[in-house]
Motif scaffolding. Sequence first.
Motif, PDB file in Angstrom:
ATOM      1  N   VAL A  52      -3.263  28.826 -20.432  1.00  0.00           N
ATOM      2  CA  VAL A  52      -3.925  28.255 -19.268  1.00  0.00           C
ATOM      3  C   VAL A  52      -3.822  29.955 -19.042  1.00  0.00           C
ATOM      4  CG1 VAL A  52      -1.517  28.143 -17.651  1.00  0.00           C
ATOM      5  CG2 VAL A  52      -4.477  27.386 -16.674  1.00  0.00           C
ATOM      6  N   GLY A  53      -2.552  30.893 -19.249  1.00  0.00           N
ATOM      7  CA  GLY A  53      -1.954  32.335 -18.487  1.00  0.00           C
ATOM      8  C   GLY A  53      -2.258  32.966 -19.743  1.00  0.00           C
ATOM      9  N   ALA A  54      -2.355  32.482 -20.748  1.00  0.00           N
ATOM     10  CA  ALA A  54      -2.550  33.382 -22.037  1.00  0.00           C
ATOM     11  C   ALA A  54      -3.597  35.012 -21.736  1.00  0.00           C
ATOM     12  CB  ALA A  54      -3.269  32.736 -23.154  1.00  0.00           C
ATOM     13  N   VAL A  55      -3.521  36.059 -22.455  1.00  0.00           N
ATOM     14  CA  VAL A  55      -4.242  37.116 -22.329  1.00  0.00           C
ATOM     15  C   VAL A  55      -5.618  36.416 -23.775  1.00  0.00           C
ATOM     16  CG1 VAL A  55      -4.201  39.506 -22.904  1.00  0.00           C
ATOM     17  CG2 VAL A  55      -2.789  38.810 -21.980  1.00  0.00           C
ATOM     18  N   LYS A  56      -6.663  37.102 -23.048  1.00  0.00           N
ATOM     19  CA  LYS A  56      -7.158  36.695 -23.823  1.00  0.00           C
ATOM     20  C   LYS A  56      -8.189  37.219 -24.501  1.00  0.00           C
ATOM     21  CE  LYS A  56      -7.737  32.518 -21.736  1.00  0.00           C
ATOM     22  NZ  LYS A  56      -6.483  32.919 -20.122  1.00  0.00           N
ATOM     23  N   VAL A  57      -8.492  37.705 -26.127  1.00  0.00           N
ATOM     24  CA  VAL A  57      -9.304  39.113 -26.085  1.00  0.00           C
ATOM     25  C   VAL A  57     -11.045  38.114 -26.354  1.00  0.00           C
ATOM     26  CG1 VAL A  57     -10.015  39.901 -28.852  1.00  0.00           C
ATOM     27  CG2 VAL A  57      -7.772  39.347 -27.790  1.00  0.00           C
ATOM     28  N   ILE A  58     -11.726  39.169 -25.660  1.00  0.00           N
ATOM     29  CA  ILE A  58     -13.376  38.500 -25.288  1.00  0.00           C
ATOM     30  C   ILE A  58     -14.315  39.305 -26.310  1.00  0.00           C
ATOM     31  CG2 ILE A  58     -14.881  38.666 -23.749  1.00  0.00           C
ATOM     32  CD1 ILE A  58     -12.364  36.610 -22.922  1.00  0.00           C
ATOM     33  N   ILE A  59     -15.366  39.108 -26.732  1.00  0.00           N
ATOM     34  CA  ILE A  59     -15.869  39.423 -27.492  1.00  0.00           C
ATOM     35  C   ILE A  59     -17.838  39.423 -27.246  1.00  0.00           C
ATOM     36  CG2 ILE A  59     -14.401  39.806 -29.493  1.00  0.00           C
ATOM     37  CD1 ILE A  59     -15.693  38.144 -31.274  1.00  0.00           C
ATOM     38  N   ALA A  60     -18.956  39.479 -27.594  1.00  0.00           N
ATOM     39  CA  ALA A  60     -20.342  39.099 -28.197  1.00  0.00           C
ATOM     40  C   ALA A  60     -19.872  37.516 -28.950  1.00  0.00           C
ATOM     41  CB  ALA A  60     -21.100  40.297 -28.508  1.00  0.00           C
ATOM     42  N   ARG A  61     -20.824  37.545 -28.190  1.00  0.00           N
ATOM     43  CA  ARG A  61     -20.583  35.723 -29.285  1.00  0.00           C
ATOM     44  C   ARG A  61     -21.823  36.443 -30.486  1.00  0.00           C
ATOM     45  NH1 ARG A  61     -21.291  30.869 -27.181  1.00  0.00           N
ATOM     46  NH2 ARG A  61     -21.022  32.059 -25.151  1.00  0.00           N
ATOM     47  N   ARG A  62     -22.487  37.048 -30.659  1.00  0.00           N
ATOM     48  CA  ARG A  62     -22.992  38.073 -32.190  1.00  0.00           C
ATOM     49  C   ARG A  62     -21.790  37.882 -33.666  1.00  0.00           C
ATOM     50  NH1 ARG A  62     -24.559  41.629 -28.902  1.00  0.00           N
ATOM     51  NH2 ARG A  62     -23.318  43.477 -29.389  1.00  0.00           N
ATOM     52  N   ASP A  63     -20.605  38.727 -32.402  1.00  0.00           N
ATOM     53  CA  ASP A  63     -20.416  38.608 -33.823  1.00  0.00           C
ATOM     54  C   ASP A  63     -18.567  37.791 -33.922  1.00  0.00           C
ATOM     55  OD1 ASP A  63     -20.812  41.629 -33.599  1.00  0.00           O
ATOM     56  OD2 ASP A  63     -19.984  42.105 -31.537  1.00  0.00           O
ATOM     57  N   TYR A  64     -18.589  36.818 -33.318  1.00  0.00           N
ATOM     58  CA  TYR A  64     -17.700  35.901 -33.093  1.00  0.00           C
ATOM     59  C   TYR A  64     -17.131  35.254 -35.048  1.00  0.00           C
ATOM     60  CZ  TYR A  64     -15.168  31.930 -32.673  1.00  0.00           C
ATOM     61  OH  TYR A  64     -13.593  30.699 -32.577  1.00  0.00           O
ATOM     62  N   GLU A  65     -18.341  34.845 -35.847  1.00  0.00           N
ATOM     63  CA  GLU A  65     -17.706  34.601 -36.977  1.00  0.00           C
ATOM     64  C   GLU A  65     -17.286  35.680 -37.879  1.00  0.00           C
ATOM     65  OE1 GLU A  65     -18.061  31.310 -38.432  1.00  0.00           O
ATOM     66  OE2 GLU A  65     -18.895  30.623 -36.423  1.00  0.00           O
ATOM     67  N   ARG A  66     -17.087  36.927 -37.574  1.00  0.00           N
ATOM     68  CA  ARG A  66     -16.912  38.104 -38.373  1.00  0.00           C
ATOM     69  C   ARG A  66     -15.631  38.125 -37.858  1.00  0.00           C
ATOM     70  NH1 ARG A  66     -18.519  44.275 -37.531  1.00  0.00           N
ATOM     71  NH2 ARG A  66     -17.313  44.535 -39.033  1.00  0.00           N
ATOM     72  N   ALA A  67     -15.599  38.075 -36.665  1.00  0.00           N
ATOM     73  CA  ALA A  67     -14.217  38.582 -35.944  1.00  0.00           C
ATOM     74  C   ALA A  67     -12.799  37.491 -36.848  1.00  0.00           C
ATOM     75  CB  ALA A  67     -14.862  38.859 -34.207  1.00  0.00           C
ATOM     76  N   ARG A  68     -13.968  36.791 -36.078  1.00  0.00           N
ATOM     77  CA  ARG A  68     -12.650  34.988 -36.733  1.00  0.00           C
ATOM     78  C   ARG A  68     -12.491  35.296 -38.000  1.00  0.00           C
ATOM     79  NH1 ARG A  68      -9.600  33.578 -34.012  1.00  0.00           N
ATOM     80  NH2 ARG A  68      -8.994  32.765 -35.694  1.00  0.00           N
ATOM     81  N   ALA A  69     -12.484  35.693 -38.698  1.00  0.00           N
ATOM     82  CA  ALA A  69     -12.427  36.308 -40.076  1.00  0.00           C
ATOM     83  C   ALA A  69     -11.525  37.019 -40.588  1.00  0.00           C
ATOM     84  CB  ALA A  69     -14.046  36.769 -41.299  1.00  0.00           C
ATOM     85  N   ILE A  70     -11.858  38.109 -39.289  1.00  0.00           N
ATOM     86  CA  ILE A  70     -11.188  39.399 -39.856  1.00  0.00           C
ATOM     87  C   ILE A  70      -9.351  39.353 -39.397  1.00  0.00           C
ATOM     88  CG2 ILE A  70     -10.506  41.289 -38.040  1.00  0.00           C
ATOM     89  CD1 ILE A  70     -13.871  42.239 -38.532  1.00  0.00           C
ATOM     90  N   ILE A  71      -9.205  38.451 -38.187  1.00  0.00           N
ATOM     91  CA  ILE A  71      -8.477  37.548 -37.331  1.00  0.00           C
ATOM     92  C   ILE A  71      -7.826  36.648 -38.219  1.00  0.00           C
ATOM     93  CG2 ILE A  71      -7.191  36.117 -35.426  1.00  0.00           C
ATOM     94  CD1 ILE A  71      -9.470  37.489 -33.774  1.00  0.00           C
ATOM     95  N   ASP A  72      -8.144  35.520 -39.016  1.00  0.00           N
ATOM     96  CA  ASP A  72      -7.667  34.688 -39.740  1.00  0.00           C
ATOM     97  C   ASP A  72      -7.459  35.421 -41.034  1.00  0.00           C
ATOM     98  OD1 ASP A  72      -8.514  32.312 -38.365  1.00  0.00           O
ATOM     99  OD2 ASP A  72     -10.171  31.784 -39.305  1.00  0.00           O
ATOM    100  N   GLU A  73      -7.630  36.542 -41.323  1.00  0.00           N
ATOM    101  CA  GLU A  73      -7.374  36.974 -43.119  1.00  0.00           C
ATOM    102  C   GLU A  73      -5.945  37.967 -42.423  1.00  0.00           C
ATOM    103  OE1 GLU A  73      -8.740  41.065 -46.243  1.00  0.00           O
ATOM    104  OE2 GLU A  73      -9.945  39.824 -44.900  1.00  0.00           O
ATOM    105  N   PHE A  74      -5.760  38.686 -41.428  1.00  0.00           N
ATOM    106  CA  PHE A  74      -4.856  39.202 -40.976  1.00  0.00           C
ATOM    107  C   PHE A  74      -3.635  37.661 -40.685  1.00  0.00           C
ATOM    108  CE2 PHE A  74      -1.921  39.938 -37.207  1.00  0.00           C
ATOM    109  CZ  PHE A  74      -1.489  40.952 -37.476  1.00  0.00           C
ATOM    110  N   HIS A  75      -3.829  36.971 -39.891  1.00  0.00           N
ATOM    111  CA  HIS A  75      -2.598  36.045 -39.777  1.00  0.00           C
ATOM    112  C   HIS A  75      -2.306  35.520 -41.607  1.00  0.00           C
ATOM    113  CE1 HIS A  75      -2.278  35.790 -35.959  1.00  0.00           C
ATOM    114  NE2 HIS A  75      -3.731  35.424 -36.111  1.00  0.00           N
ATOM    115  N   ASP A  76      -3.414  35.484 -42.393  1.00  0.00           N
ATOM    116  CA  ASP A  76      -2.404  34.690 -43.932  1.00  0.00           C
ATOM    117  C   ASP A  76      -2.054  36.023 -44.269  1.00  0.00           C
ATOM    118  OD1 ASP A  76      -4.224  32.460 -43.738  1.00  0.00           O
ATOM    119  OD2 ASP A  76      -6.284  33.737 -44.728  1.00  0.00           O
ATOM    120  N   VAL A  77      -2.116  37.181 -44.348  1.00  0.00           N
ATOM    121  CA  VAL A  77      -1.520  38.406 -44.588  1.00  0.00           C
ATOM    122  C   VAL A  77       0.171  38.805 -44.237  1.00  0.00           C
ATOM    123  CG1 VAL A  77      -1.024  40.751 -45.005  1.00  0.00           C
ATOM    124  CG2 VAL A  77      -3.397  39.674 -45.067  1.00  0.00           C
ATOM    125  N   GLU A  78       0.428  37.878 -42.720  1.00  0.00           N
ATOM    126  CA  GLU A  78       1.473  37.480 -42.694  1.00  0.00           C
ATOM    127  C   GLU A  78       2.521  36.831 -42.783  1.00  0.00           C
ATOM    128  OE1 GLU A  78       1.225  38.878 -37.320  1.00  0.00           O
ATOM    129  OE2 GLU A  78       0.679  36.725 -37.971  1.00  0.00           O
TER     130      GLU A  78
END
Length: 78
Positions: A52-78
């Motif tokens: 509930v108190g987390a900091v949130k990253v906000i983007i345009a809805r049209r960029d959501y799928e691309r952003a999720r792919a970028i974030i997921d790829e980053f987390h896979d590398v960690e």
Amino acid sequence: MPSPNDLVVVHAGDAIETGFVKSLLEEYGIAAFLRDEMMGAIAPWYIAPGGVGAVKVIIARRDYERARAIIDEFHDVE
């Protein structure tokens, strides 16, 4: 800038992690901003990644799928 109805949360977490995710998305040309980022300074015990108190990253809805792919790829590398 998109209207508030066209904005979505793509990531939530602590201030450091969300700052990094925001920078990562901006490197790929996705405009992003943080919401609730001051909560970490005001009440750091209140911040729970994804909670509930987390900091949130906000983007345009049209960029959501691309952003999720970028974030997921980053987390896979960690």
